[in-house]
Design a protein around this motif. Sequence first.
Motif, PDB file in Angstrom:
ATOM      1  N   THR A 132      56.438  40.229  41.451  1.00 33.04           N
ATOM      2  CA  THR A 132      56.629  41.434  42.284  1.00 33.04           C
ATOM      3  C   THR A 132      57.429  41.111  43.534  1.00 33.04           C
ATOM      4  N   ILE A 133      57.057  40.020  44.207  1.00 36.71           N
ATOM      5  CA  ILE A 133      57.764  39.645  45.429  1.00 36.71           C
ATOM      6  C   ILE A 133      59.189  39.235  45.107  1.00 36.71           C
ATOM      7  N   HIS A 134      59.374  38.538  44.000  1.00 39.60           N
ATOM      8  CA  HIS A 134      60.733  38.165  43.595  1.00 39.60           C
ATOM      9  C   HIS A 134      61.584  39.400  43.307  1.00 39.60           C
ATOM     10  N   SER A 135      60.967  40.421  42.720  1.00 37.78           N
ATOM     11  CA  SER A 135      61.708  41.662  42.422  1.00 37.78           C
ATOM     12  C   SER A 135      62.127  42.362  43.708  1.00 37.78           C
ATOM     13  N   VAL A 136      61.209  42.404  44.690  1.00 37.02           N
ATOM     14  CA  VAL A 136      61.545  43.035  45.978  1.00 37.02           C
ATOM     15  C   VAL A 136      62.672  42.276  46.665  1.00 37.02           C
ATOM     16  N   GLU A 137      62.571  40.929  46.678  1.00 39.82           N
ATOM     17  CA  GLU A 137      63.612  40.128  47.313  1.00 39.82           C
ATOM     18  C   GLU A 137      64.951  40.298  46.592  1.00 39.82           C
ATOM     19  N   LYS A 138      64.905  40.352  45.265  1.00 41.09           N
ATOM     20  CA  LYS A 138      66.126  40.533  44.498  1.00 41.09           C
ATOM     21  C   LYS A 138      66.777  41.876  44.807  1.00 41.09           C
ATOM     22  N   PHE A 139      65.941  42.906  44.967  1.00 43.40           N
ATOM     23  CA  PHE A 139      66.465  44.238  45.286  1.00 43.40           C
ATOM     24  C   PHE A 139      67.093  44.244  46.679  1.00 43.40           C
ATOM     25  N   LEU A 140      66.419  43.599  47.641  1.00 41.84           N
ATOM     26  CA  LEU A 140      66.930  43.578  49.007  1.00 41.84           C
ATOM     27  C   LEU A 140      68.193  42.725  49.127  1.00 41.84           C
ATOM     28  N   ASP A 141      68.356  41.748  48.228  1.00 41.79           N
ATOM     29  CA  ASP A 141      69.535  40.871  48.261  1.00 41.79           C
ATOM     30  C   ASP A 141      70.690  41.407  47.424  1.00 41.79           C
ATOM     31  N   ALA A 142      70.523  42.572  46.842  1.00 46.22           N
ATOM     32  CA  ALA A 142      71.567  43.125  45.978  1.00 46.22           C
ATOM     33  C   ALA A 142      72.841  43.404  46.771  1.00 46.22           C
ATOM     34  N   LYS A 143      73.960  43.386  46.070  1.00 50.28           N
ATOM     35  CA  LYS A 143      75.251  43.653  46.704  1.00 50.28           C
ATOM     36  C   LYS A 143      75.351  45.128  47.105  1.00 50.28           C
ATOM     37  N   PRO A 144      76.146  45.426  48.140  1.00 55.32           N
ATOM     38  CA  PRO A 144      76.341  46.835  48.526  1.00 55.32           C
ATOM     39  C   PRO A 144      76.849  47.700  47.371  1.00 55.32           C
ATOM     40  N   SER A 145      77.698  47.111  46.503  1.00 56.18           N
ATOM     41  CA  SER A 145      78.225  47.876  45.371  1.00 56.18           C
ATOM     42  C   SER A 145      77.107  48.298  44.422  1.00 56.18           C
ATOM     43  N   THR A 146      76.064  47.454  44.311  1.00 58.09           N
ATOM     44  CA  THR A 146      74.933  47.800  43.449  1.00 58.09           C
ATOM     45  C   THR A 146      74.180  49.005  44.019  1.00 58.09           C
ATOM     46  N   TYR A 147      73.966  48.996  45.346  1.00 60.70           N
ATOM     47  CA  TYR A 147      73.315  50.137  45.987  1.00 60.70           C
ATOM     48  C   TYR A 147      74.130  51.408  45.796  1.00 60.70           C
ATOM     49  N   HIS A 148      75.450  51.283  45.968  1.00 55.38           N
ATOM     50  CA  HIS A 148      76.326  52.447  45.817  1.00 55.38           C
ATOM     51  C   HIS A 148      76.289  52.979  44.384  1.00 55.38           C
ATOM     52  N   LEU A 149      76.241  52.067  43.406  1.00 54.97           N
ATOM     53  CA  LEU A 149      76.193  52.485  42.011  1.00 54.97           C
ATOM     54  C   LEU A 149      74.882  53.203  41.699  1.00 54.97           C
ATOM     55  N   ILE A 150      73.772  52.661  42.195  1.00 55.42           N
ATOM     56  CA  ILE A 150      72.467  53.309  41.976  1.00 55.42           C
ATOM     57  C   ILE A 150      72.434  54.674  42.642  1.00 55.42           C
ATOM     58  N   ALA A 151      72.920  54.755  43.882  1.00 53.82           N
ATOM     59  CA  ALA A 151      72.920  56.027  44.602  1.00 53.82           C
ATOM     60  C   ALA A 151      73.794  57.058  43.903  1.00 53.82           C
ATOM     61  N   ALA A 152      74.975  56.610  43.421  1.00 55.30           N
ATOM     62  CA  ALA A 152      75.876  57.536  42.720  1.00 55.30           C
ATOM     63  C   ALA A 152      75.229  58.074  41.460  1.00 55.30           C
ATOM     64  N   GLY A 153      74.550  57.180  40.709  1.00 50.82           N
ATOM     65  CA  GLY A 153      73.870  57.635  39.498  1.00 50.82           C
ATOM     66  C   GLY A 153      72.786  58.647  39.790  1.00 50.82           C
ATOM     67  N   LEU A 154      71.989  58.390  40.828  1.00 47.97           N
ATOM     68  CA  LEU A 154      70.916  59.321  41.191  1.00 47.97           C
ATOM     69  C   LEU A 154      71.482  60.663  41.651  1.00 47.97           C
ATOM     70  N   LEU A 155      72.533  60.620  42.468  1.00 41.88           N
ATOM     71  CA  LEU A 155      73.119  61.866  42.977  1.00 41.88           C
ATOM     72  C   LEU A 155      73.768  62.678  41.856  1.00 41.88           C
ATOM     73  N   LEU A 156      74.473  62.000  40.949  1.00 40.24           N
ATOM     74  CA  LEU A 156      75.111  62.716  39.840  1.00 40.24           C
ATOM     75  C   LEU A 156      74.070  63.327  38.911  1.00 40.24           C
ATOM     76  N   TYR A 157      73.037  62.566  38.590  1.00 38.93           N
ATOM     77  CA  TYR A 157      71.983  63.097  37.719  1.00 38.93           C
ATOM     78  C   TYR A 157      71.248  64.242  38.409  1.00 38.93           C
TER      79      TYR A 157
END
Length: 257
Positions: A132-157
């Motif tokens: 669980t902690i590794h997953s949180v750290e991995k999410f927080l260390d994600a690249k900005p492009s990954t955040y943008h891709l996730i946000a774009a998918g959520l907004l489009l859906y």
Amino acid sequence: MEWNLRTCARKGHVTYAPDEDDYRARLEATTPLGDAWRCLRCGTYVLGDPHGRGPADDAPVLLRGKALRSAFILRALAIERWVRGVVLVLLGVAVLRLESTRVSLKELFRRDLKSLDPFFRQIHFNVDDSSTIHSVEKFLDAKPSTYHLIAAGLLLYGALQLAEGIGLWSLKRWGEYVAVVGTTLFVPLEVYELTEKVSWLKLVVLIVNVAAVIYLLLSKRLFGIRGGHRAYEASLHEASLLEVEASSAQPAAVTQS
């Protein structure tokens, strides 16, 4: 509640004089106050001239009986799509905001995690082995492009869900097509999530979505099923006249136009 009467109380009666004598005889009545015509929606006789004339096939198709129940189901689905769409859009905005503050959040997470080291040692909890902690750290260390891709998918859906809701609420055929296609595309994903972990919420969502797709395909005759759009429109006209004909055997009130 008599929904047909409720609708007429808000929008007014709709009368029509068909050219065919058999239909005309069922919809027209002579009273001491003058001719009256039966409302195509609620079946009440309305004094005065009819609102329209012409062939029975050109009679206005109103939301009554089965059509009214169908409209209620579609608008219930529209509300569900709007709720889901708003939630997805808010999540997309939250991801964008998280991307701008992820550095401070990562520092705060690691600082708090370090402050809990004495407690973890007492309970013999190994932080390095926590998925669980590794997953949180991995999410927080994600690249900005990954955040943008996730946000774009959520907004489009989310936008797709809102568009579906508008089409379903307004009873537009394009809304029914968008709802069927959009819902069907995500059914395999919902099935996959159930194979990973079963929950009542996921199961209910899957059942509702599958039932909605089957209902729209069969009842609205989408994609050419059961004769397609032309057969659907013909059934609406036929059902409208048949329901008025059936109700004509029942006593009805006479009202001023």
